[in-house]
Design an enzyme around this catalytic site. Sequence first.
Site, PDB file in Angstrom:
ATOM      1  N   LYS A 148       0.852  -1.173   0.000  1.00 67.19           N
ATOM      2  CA  LYS A 148       0.000   0.000   0.000  1.00 67.19           C
ATOM      3  C   LYS A 148       0.893   1.229   0.000  1.00 67.19           C
ATOM      4  O   LYS A 148       2.030   1.106   0.460  1.00 67.19           O
ATOM      5  CB  LYS A 148      -0.933  -0.069   1.200  1.00 67.19           C
ATOM      6  CG  LYS A 148      -0.529   0.727   2.446  1.00 67.19           C
ATOM      7  CD  LYS A 148      -1.576   0.652   3.486  1.00 67.19           C
ATOM      8  CE  LYS A 148      -2.034   2.023   3.892  1.00 67.19           C
ATOM      9  NZ  LYS A 148      -1.113   2.751   4.741  1.00 67.19           N
ATOM     10  N   HIS A 178      -0.900  -4.977   5.739  1.00 71.38           N
ATOM     11  CA  HIS A 178      -0.174  -5.703   6.791  1.00 71.38           C
ATOM     12  C   HIS A 178      -1.064  -6.027   7.991  1.00 71.38           C
ATOM     13  O   HIS A 178      -0.748  -6.903   8.776  1.00 71.38           O
ATOM     14  CB  HIS A 178       1.108  -4.978   7.195  1.00 71.38           C
ATOM     15  CG  HIS A 178       0.916  -3.824   8.118  1.00 71.38           C
ATOM     16  ND1 HIS A 178       0.481  -2.606   7.710  1.00 71.38           N
ATOM     17  CD2 HIS A 178       1.093  -3.709   9.458  1.00 71.38           C
ATOM     18  CE1 HIS A 178       0.408  -1.790   8.741  1.00 71.38           C
ATOM     19  NE2 HIS A 178       0.771  -2.429   9.824  1.00 71.38           N
ATOM     20  N   HIS A 240      -6.888  -0.632   6.378  1.00 75.73           N
ATOM     21  CA  HIS A 240      -6.803  -1.415   7.618  1.00 75.73           C
ATOM     22  C   HIS A 240      -8.151  -1.513   8.357  1.00 75.73           C
ATOM     23  O   HIS A 240      -8.585  -2.600   8.729  1.00 75.73           O
ATOM     24  CB  HIS A 240      -5.772  -0.813   8.575  1.00 75.73           C
ATOM     25  CG  HIS A 240      -4.406  -0.646   7.964  1.00 75.73           C
ATOM     26  ND1 HIS A 240      -3.904  -1.517   7.028  1.00 75.73           N
ATOM     27  CD2 HIS A 240      -3.435   0.285   8.153  1.00 75.73           C
ATOM     28  CE1 HIS A 240      -2.689  -1.122   6.676  1.00 75.73           C
ATOM     29  NE2 HIS A 240      -2.386  -0.031   7.343  1.00 75.73           N
TER      30      HIS A 240
HETATM   31  C1  BG6 Z   1       0.433   2.106   7.959  1.00 74.01           C
HETATM   32  C2  BG6 Z   1       0.064   3.554   7.889  1.00 74.01           C
HETATM   33  O1  BG6 Z   1      -0.167   1.404   6.902  1.00 74.01           O
HETATM   34  O2  BG6 Z   1       0.007   1.552   9.196  1.00 74.01           O
HETATM   35  C3  BG6 Z   1       0.679   4.295   9.053  1.00 74.01           C
HETATM   36  O3  BG6 Z   1       0.526   4.105   6.672  1.00 74.01           O
HETATM   37  C4  BG6 Z   1       0.318   3.635  10.359  1.00 74.01           C
HETATM   38  O4  BG6 Z   1       0.260   5.659   9.047  1.00 74.01           O
HETATM   39  C5  BG6 Z   1       0.598   2.148  10.323  1.00 74.01           C
HETATM   40  O5  BG6 Z   1       1.066   4.263  11.387  1.00 74.01           O
HETATM   41  C6  BG6 Z   1       0.047   1.472  11.560  1.00 74.01           C
HETATM   42  O6  BG6 Z   1       0.498   0.145  11.604  1.00 74.01           O
HETATM   43  P1  BG6 Z   1       0.703  -0.606  12.992  1.00 74.01           P
HETATM   44  O7  BG6 Z   1       1.106  -1.991  12.574  1.00 74.01           O
HETATM   45  O8  BG6 Z   1       1.761   0.125  13.731  1.00 74.01           O
HETATM   46  O9  BG6 Z   1      -0.618  -0.563  13.701  1.00 74.01           O
END
Ligand code: BG6
Length: 484
Positions: A148, A178, A240
């Site tokens: 992404k 992810h 997400h």
């Molecule tokens: C990313 C976003 O996809 O996910 C970020 O671009 C964000 O802005 C991150 O901070 C959050 O991921 P995690 O795994 O830390 O919850």
Amino acid sequence: MVARVIPVDPFDLVIFGGTGDLARRKIVPGLYRRFRDGQMPPEARIIAAARSEIDRGAFRQFAAEAVEEFVPQDRRDARSISDFLDRLEYVKVDIHGSEGWPELAALIRPDVVRAFYFSVAPGLFGDLARRLHAHDIADGDCRVVVEKPFGNDLATARALNATLAEHFSEGQVYRIDHYLGKETVQNLMAVRFANILFEPLWNAQYVDHVQITVAETVGVAGRGAYYDEAGAMRDMVQNHLMQLLCLIAMEPPFRFEPDAVRDEKLKVIRALDPVEPRDIVRGQYRAGNGCASYAEDVGNDDSLTESFIALRVHVANWRWKGTPFYLRTGKRLRARASEIAVTFREPPHSIFGEGEGWKENVLVIRLQPNEGMKLRVMIKEPGPGGMRLKDVPLDMSFAEALGEHGADIPDAYERLIMDVIRGNQTLFMRGDEVEAAWAWTDPVVAEWQAREDRPEPYDAGSSGPEDALMLMHRDGRRWREISP
Ligand code: BG6
């Protein structure tokens, strides 16, 4: 309890952008952990391809430092690091020219799994794909992994899908979100579909509402240029939070197989009602608690981009008619906490009369940190004094429940990269899913762009803008506290 590790087949994994930030923070450390756990066969090879003027030794040094920085000390050792580094190669390639491609072609083995990780700007996907084919490096069996942001609206996502489709079939494309690789996110499916307990109640008749929160303490300094274009809606909600919503709302897939799961998720996205402007609150953090403001972080005093968003949406289908889903995410909030809370309705009739301390049952699935599950249940308050009710949590921390095994929750990237090698697309987004998510997001963004909507300021380190509270208050509900 010892985790069962099933080795994957021998592979060549080429990481374009192999010296970039994602490779340093996630891909290389994740691969090392899989290697150390014995999941990677000795014949596995990782080939970084980038434009940096470095040699194999310098890339190994880069990888060694990445492992040291991002793998906890008790999960690494000198011997396995050295063995892991032996598996690394480096090729300098020019994505726009011919330099490096013959060398890369000579390195790739035809008789192993071949995967190409496009850890580069999406604008380069087309050139990369064309060169891979021109040099006979990619064929109908290889896999490509893309990150992404997958476009920044429906039109750009479609264009990216079309570019990829010119060179690869859908079965070869692994679009990473992810969040789908996080253990606890996968756990949503286990909780829902491996227990009989929840499913009969999992509908609008019994569920009052659902809250999905992804709160972060970090700001956007360091990636201001990207973030100021994207904002929380496109950076977090379109992907997400949408995926979390899908896993909560979808029908049981007939099997845990890629298209069976993705078909069900797609139906949820397509069933989402458009969001009314009055059902959205946008916020932007101002300076506070020792943190700079959003405007300072991105270097744009007039920015209208949101670093926080809360919204209410309905899934317009039989199962969910009448159960609102409240989504909330933001930067620089008071704690890092991601959770899903499913609040159930009242029992149809109270035999205890009014006002005896009754509260709704709430199932909280905690995604990070302190992964676990909590169910609020009512019991009788002990002692004399009549029948007074009290709410208590049935509380399960996954780390405690799973012992040693639970303490070692793998990073999302480890799981996802191994799935690519195994050829399992279940936890990757299909092209039509991404497009449907943009089709829902685009009108929302267009609406506030058209009226130059200004996000409401909130203090860094707070719970977000006041109006976000109102979004629920007016429905007679409350957000759960954002707590670590
Ligand atoms: C990313 C976003 O996809 O996910 C970020 O671009 C964000 O802005 C991150 O901070 C959050 O991921 P995690 O795994 O830390 O919850």
